[in-house]
Enzyme design. Sequence first.
Site: not given
Length: 323
Positions: A124, A126, A148
Amino acid sequence: MSKKALITGITGQDGSYMAEFLLAKGYQVYGLTRRTSTITTERIKHIAANIQLVEGDLTDQHSLTHVVREIKPDEVYNLAAQSFVPSSFKQPVLTGEVTALGVTRILEAIRVGYPQAKFYQASSSEMYGKAQEVPQTEHTPFYPRSPYGVAKLYGHWITVNYRESYNMFACSGICFNHESPRRGTEFVTRKITQGVARIKLGKQKKLLMGNLDAKRDWGFAGDYVEAMWLMLQQENPEDFVIGTGETHSVKEFLVEAFKAVGIKNWQDWVEIDKNFYRPAEVDLLIADPKKAFTKLNWKPKTSFSQLVAMMIKNDLKKEEAGV
Ligand code: NDP
Ligand code: GDP
């Protein structure tokens, strides 16, 4: 003989598009589902007759090893995760168990059960978090800003590690945010399109929002599953950034959504609620997807405004029908 693919997270947004995509390519599709007290197969009910669901959980090694041994899949797409950033602050240990260690468990299942399977990991954007470079490439240093993001970074590196340690065909797509009418309603794009549709129909008076200045590179999930598949059709396993190369703020998404239903004074309907702010924010994500464009010959087909229009149309239809 048709190829066999195992999809973890088949009941999620990406899993449902991936299942459709692989069925259209003639694959035998297997999907891992976990036991829940209510039905979670809403997103795949239209293809239920054509796929085989098998029971397992990313926190349960035995079930994963058993499933891989039984199916002997040519390709495994690990799309399952605790995928919502705010929940990762509320449940950091669970997020680590599923989103981080879950990757090791599925890799171990492949290593001992069917090592010739090709493996895709859903990494991801992120992981870039407090971005060290703009735009972000495969070489940009990572700096995750949530449990996360940290868990995804573990998943990313354990995939690299299994590739290098055991010579497995294992790779990651570093996917930037991708949305669709099937996106969970807790994510900002779908929260907006559902809320705007309800406001348009007189069913809701206010839309409570968090930080409107955050910027994301938003694409359409249906386009991104093709890139995931292409990665497993390459000669060698490599990691790729998957995104559009365009960034928009949450405010721009809001404006576009209200515009799509013909409401001009969007500020009258939106209120800022600090509860939707995060302990640490990711301010700016924008992909440099050059490697995917050239090596995979992949390009996103859906523009930002087409994506917003598609999601609004779907939510208006759903809200009108009362579902
Ligand atoms: P969703 O949240 O829609 O789907 C997550 C899936 O994971 C669901 O099928 C869920 O099952 C399953 N799952 C959760 N916990 C477990 C568990 N313990 N064992 C087995 N399955 C579990 O995510 P998306 O489809 O949007 O994303 C797919 C993947 O891509 C995720 O890994 C996500 O983190 C990653 N990603 C997504 C991006 C995006 O913008 N969408 C961007 C970058 C990466 P259930 O239905 O039972 O809850
Ligand atoms: P993320 O990029 O995986 O965290 O995807 P989200 O869709 O959850 O959030 C995208 C951005 O929207 C983040 O920077 C959030 O802080 C911002 N945002 C602003 N208001 C909201 C809101 O009400 N809900 C969510 N989920 N995000 C919001």
